[in-house]
Design a protein around this motif. Sequence first.
Motif, PDB file in Angstrom:
ATOM      1  N   GLY A 129       0.790  -1.220   0.000  1.00 18.91           N
ATOM      2  CA  GLY A 129       0.000   0.000   0.000  1.00 18.91           C
ATOM      3  C   GLY A 129       0.817   1.260   0.000  1.00 18.91           C
ATOM      4  O   GLY A 129       0.276   2.356  -0.244  1.00 18.91           O
ATOM      5  N   ASP A 130       2.116   1.176   0.253  1.00 22.91           N
ATOM      6  CA  ASP A 130       2.970   2.357   0.266  1.00 22.91           C
ATOM      7  C   ASP A 130       3.594   2.655  -1.100  1.00 22.91           C
ATOM      8  O   ASP A 130       4.325   3.649  -1.249  1.00 22.91           O
ATOM      9  CB  ASP A 130       4.088   2.187   1.299  1.00 22.91           C
ATOM     10  N   LEU A 131       3.334   1.812  -2.090  1.00 23.81           N
ATOM     11  CA  LEU A 131       3.850   2.093  -3.434  1.00 23.81           C
ATOM     12  C   LEU A 131       3.216   3.369  -3.982  1.00 23.81           C
ATOM     13  O   LEU A 131       2.041   3.669  -3.729  1.00 23.81           O
ATOM     14  CB  LEU A 131       3.535   0.937  -4.381  1.00 23.81           C
ATOM     15  N   ALA A 132       3.989   4.092  -4.762  1.00 24.89           N
ATOM     16  CA  ALA A 132       3.449   5.291  -5.404  1.00 24.89           C
ATOM     17  C   ALA A 132       2.462   4.920  -6.500  1.00 24.89           C
ATOM     18  O   ALA A 132       1.471   5.621  -6.737  1.00 24.89           O
ATOM     19  CB  ALA A 132       4.588   6.138  -5.973  1.00 24.89           C
ATOM     20  N   ASP A 135       3.252  -1.499 -10.379  1.00 25.83           N
ATOM     21  CA  ASP A 135       4.407  -1.894 -11.186  1.00 25.83           C
ATOM     22  C   ASP A 135       4.129  -3.291 -11.756  1.00 25.83           C
ATOM     23  O   ASP A 135       4.672  -4.295 -11.281  1.00 25.83           O
ATOM     24  CB  ASP A 135       5.666  -1.890 -10.313  1.00 25.83           C
ATOM     25  N   PRO A 136       3.262  -3.354 -12.776  1.00 30.95           N
ATOM     26  CA  PRO A 136       2.857  -4.669 -13.300  1.00 30.95           C
ATOM     27  C   PRO A 136       4.009  -5.517 -13.800  1.00 30.95           C
ATOM     28  O   PRO A 136       3.976  -6.744 -13.697  1.00 30.95           O
ATOM     29  CB  PRO A 136       1.890  -4.308 -14.441  1.00 30.95           C
ATOM     30  N   THR A 137       5.029  -4.874 -14.346  1.00 32.41           N
ATOM     31  CA  THR A 137       6.161  -5.642 -14.891  1.00 32.41           C
ATOM     32  C   THR A 137       6.799  -6.504 -13.811  1.00 32.41           C
ATOM     33  O   THR A 137       7.172  -7.666 -14.051  1.00 32.41           O
ATOM     34  CB  THR A 137       7.196  -4.696 -15.502  1.00 32.41           C
ATOM     35  N   ASN A 138       6.937  -5.949 -12.635  1.00 34.36           N
ATOM     36  CA  ASN A 138       7.549  -6.674 -11.528  1.00 34.36           C
ATOM     37  C   ASN A 138       6.521  -7.295 -10.587  1.00 34.36           C
ATOM     38  O   ASN A 138       6.875  -7.718  -9.477  1.00 34.36           O
ATOM     39  CB  ASN A 138       8.476  -5.738 -10.751  1.00 34.36           C
ATOM     40  N   LYS A 139       5.271  -7.321 -11.040  1.00 31.65           N
ATOM     41  CA  LYS A 139       4.173  -7.955 -10.305  1.00 31.65           C
ATOM     42  C   LYS A 139       3.995  -7.343  -8.907  1.00 31.65           C
ATOM     43  O   LYS A 139       3.767  -8.041  -7.922  1.00 31.65           O
ATOM     44  CB  LYS A 139       4.392  -9.473 -10.185  1.00 31.65           C
ATOM     45  N   LYS A 140       4.101  -6.012  -8.868  1.00 30.61           N
ATOM     46  CA  LYS A 140       3.919  -5.291  -7.625  1.00 30.61           C
ATOM     47  C   LYS A 140       2.764  -4.303  -7.798  1.00 30.61           C
ATOM     48  O   LYS A 140       2.725  -3.567  -8.788  1.00 30.61           O
ATOM     49  CB  LYS A 140       5.188  -4.545  -7.226  1.00 30.61           C
ATOM     50  N   PHE A 141       1.867  -4.292  -6.801  1.00 30.05           N
ATOM     51  CA  PHE A 141       0.654  -3.498  -6.947  1.00 30.05           C
ATOM     52  C   PHE A 141       0.345  -2.769  -5.646  1.00 30.05           C
ATOM     53  O   PHE A 141       0.664  -3.238  -4.552  1.00 30.05           O
ATOM     54  CB  PHE A 141      -0.524  -4.383  -7.342  1.00 30.05           C
ATOM     55  N   LYS A 142      -0.301  -1.629  -5.798  1.00 26.33           N
ATOM     56  CA  LYS A 142      -0.657  -0.809  -4.646  1.00 26.33           C
ATOM     57  C   LYS A 142      -1.906  -1.342  -3.945  1.00 26.33           C
ATOM     58  O   LYS A 142      -2.087  -1.153  -2.739  1.00 26.33           O
ATOM     59  CB  LYS A 142      -0.882   0.629  -5.102  1.00 26.33           C
ATOM     60  N   THR A 143      -2.784  -2.006  -4.704  1.00 28.93           N
ATOM     61  CA  THR A 143      -4.046  -2.502  -4.140  1.00 28.93           C
ATOM     62  C   THR A 143      -4.180  -4.004  -4.368  1.00 28.93           C
ATOM     63  O   THR A 143      -3.632  -4.557  -5.341  1.00 28.93           O
ATOM     64  CB  THR A 143      -5.262  -1.807  -4.772  1.00 28.93           C
ATOM     65  N   LEU A 144      -4.922  -4.631  -3.500  1.00 31.39           N
ATOM     66  CA  LEU A 144      -5.211  -6.060  -3.658  1.00 31.39           C
ATOM     67  C   LEU A 144      -6.070  -6.294  -4.888  1.00 31.39           C
ATOM     68  O   LEU A 144      -5.899  -7.302  -5.592  1.00 31.39           O
ATOM     69  CB  LEU A 144      -5.904  -6.590  -2.406  1.00 31.39           C
ATOM     70  N   GLN A 145      -6.977  -5.378  -5.165  1.00 32.76           N
ATOM     71  CA  GLN A 145      -7.849  -5.554  -6.331  1.00 32.76           C
ATOM     72  C   GLN A 145      -7.025  -5.645  -7.616  1.00 32.76           C
ATOM     73  O   GLN A 145      -7.290  -6.509  -8.475  1.00 32.76           O
ATOM     74  CB  GLN A 145      -8.841  -4.385  -6.432  1.00 32.76           C
ATOM     75  N   ALA A 146      -6.042  -4.781  -7.743  1.00 35.46           N
ATOM     76  CA  ALA A 146      -5.221  -4.793  -8.959  1.00 35.46           C
ATOM     77  C   ALA A 146      -4.358  -6.048  -9.030  1.00 35.46           C
ATOM     78  O   ALA A 146      -4.169  -6.639 -10.102  1.00 35.46           O
ATOM     79  CB  ALA A 146      -4.343  -3.545  -8.991  1.00 35.46           C
TER      80      ALA A 146
END
Length: 820
Positions: A50-53, A56-67
């Motif tokens: 949740g602290d991501l700005a 980052d789909p390329t690295n499979k990192k997301f700000k929300t669980l939904q995404a």
Amino acid sequence: MKYSKSSLLLAAVVLLFGAPFAHGQDSVKVEPVDQSIDAAKLTYDYLVDGDLAQDDPTNKKFKTLQAAYAAAPAGTEDKPTVIGLKPNVYLLPGGARTPSLSITKNYITFLGLTNNRRAVVLADNRGLQQGSDDDGYILDVNATGFTLKNLTVVNYCNNDYEYPGDPAKNLKRRSDVITQGVALQAAGDKHVYENVALLGRLDTMFLRATRSYFKNVYLEGTDDFVGGGTASVWENCEIYFPIGRGVMSASGITFINCKFDAARGLQFYKVEYGGAARPNVLIHCVMPMSTPQAPVAWNRGLPPARPTQLSLTYQVKDTSGKPAVIYDSNMGMPTFTYSRELSDEEALAFNSWNLLRRTGNGQPDDWDPTGAKAKYEAAGQGNLIYRMTLTSGPRAGAGRGGRGAAAGGAAAGLSVTANIRTGGPGTTLNAAVSPGNAPDSTIKWATDSKLVSLSQTTGPTVTVTAQNQTGETQWVPIKATAANGFYLTAYVYCEPKYIDPPAFTTPPKINPPANGLATVSYTLDLGGRPDQSIITWYICDDLKGTNSREIAVSRGYQPLASLPLTSGYVSKYLLVAIQPKHSISDPGPPVTAITAAPIAAADIPSLNVSPNFRNFSTAVNESYVSGMWTVTGTWASVTGDAYVNGYGIRPSTAAYLLYQQDADCGDMQVDLTMYPEKTEGTGFSVPGSPAESGTRNLHSDIYIKFDPRTRNGYALRFWRTTQSAAKCLYQLYKIENGVGTPLNDQQVLTGVFKPTTHLTIKVTGTILTVTAKNDVDNETLSLQGTITPNRFGGAGVFWPGGSANTYSQFAITYPSPAGK
């Protein structure tokens, strides 16, 4: 809308006493840190931070669980897709009828990257009519292989959440009034919940998965907050009742080393929903101490007698370390017929491997969520009998009425019963064990009674034949026992040999009316046996019985030989039909009698009416006839010790019960005794409104000074409200051409509507008053309004369906006619 001072005071009391129970989190004194978990070593395929700005789909990192969930593919049983969540609060906003997150991909795992489940939080704050048109589902799962680990799911609609170490992330409840708010709805198969907290109030969880495994789970709720699915095993879990009591509505679950925490008692099943037919098993669990004032019981409500399926316990203790006391019911005298203690040998079957390794149809697929296969297979505990089902064949002489008609059917369920008669065919009982591939599935049948004979004592079926020479019908238990000692009991209603119905020695004759009663005289050759004749009364237009209408019936083997007269019978003939019967006969063909002359007005001592619901005709009749009842919808006669005269009538659909009185009437009074199915004061299945139409307009009316034919008069209207989790709103209404408008601005919020409620509504001159009290607590109702007098003398009730309400007294009195 304006409120009376009393309603505002009651609302303030709700707020005052609701506050101490508002927190929604583990009730432990320290953070639930699991030292066996090294968060740094937890692995995942997709990351939620949740602290991501930004994502980052390329690295499979997301700000929300939904995404993250949208991006993640379904996994497989060998390689689930793991979504890791860093510590944070993740808000999952849903829509009015849309879950916060619907999970339909198979083999998905949500993994909190923490050893404190309270640090990763999935949250929303919607509930029924509080931000949502439904139950505000947060996680709505319908998938195979779903797993939750190391996190908390909280529906904070009605409870606060204090985030560990960061007050800025605390969650504030939407409302103090408890409504349905679901944190997790779980369907599918092979679900695992480990080191998880599921938090909320009403309806916290709906567990519907075919198989599920819970370990180190903390679950809290007030009512209807568990479920069960087909097979579910819970180990080292805690079930907490934040308001001190409630009904968890759990069924089909094996609880092992679990703790139940309720300061004022708890129940597992609701009688009206039949949850006890899928009983729970408690192994080495800890229960609250049970007292009559704070009962720990299997059932809420009075359950039927002679259960076949029993809840099972093994070495269950209370918080003092003594053997736990669990009553059958939270009502009535303490009884202990709904559960039994397992033997040491039987208890071995209740291990996770044995219970979960088979699909819903009983075929083994060797699901092993605990990794315990080798341990239990080595001990020979992988195919042990843990369940049995009984069914009964057709009942001899079915359809005879009376007690036997209520004795049960042929299906497997809570109670397996059958009727048999000496000299007639027997009934077949069938037994099957689970698992079906148990090494020894032998069934042994036994009974201690000499009133029946068994066709065999070993095998999957037995025919039970009556040989009752006592002259009295009796219940006989038949026990089916499996090889490991697991057993169930069926019950047969064993009748002696029936003989012909008794003959009339004096034919029936209706006597001249006297003292406001019509009576019928007859004599039967009973041979010393009790008279159980079925007597039905009718009114009709002439001596030929034209246009006959049923007005009263016999119930409970008590012949209805006298009939109170009401004004609706004036100018009508009375017809009586008697089917002769005694204790060892079927009813004979009806023999009728009719009055020599129609009922005269002089035969009716008063306009007052107060039907005995033991004999009330519930047949639908939508006509409006003065002095008669209009019955619409589906009504049933019910019995119970809590009812006036032991009987009441209960609607199962939206229904009216209306009394038409065309005589000019002045002052009048209606006295009602009601027994609502809901016991906490809400009465109705969901919150409603006083509106005449539209969604969520559930409400009930009690009519007075009313003309059912034209739908004009006055009423008390009441409905469940989102202002309280234990009260209804009450208001006086004027009804014009079937449409209600408030008589004044006074509304009262009260929890008076509990078993048993005694309500009086009366009109004196221009003043309409309502008072009510119950037999449970000090909640009361008092309302008053000014009306324009009318000549109407009708009364009645409307019930909208949903949760049931039983009426056991309905007395209408007229202190003085209009103008006198």
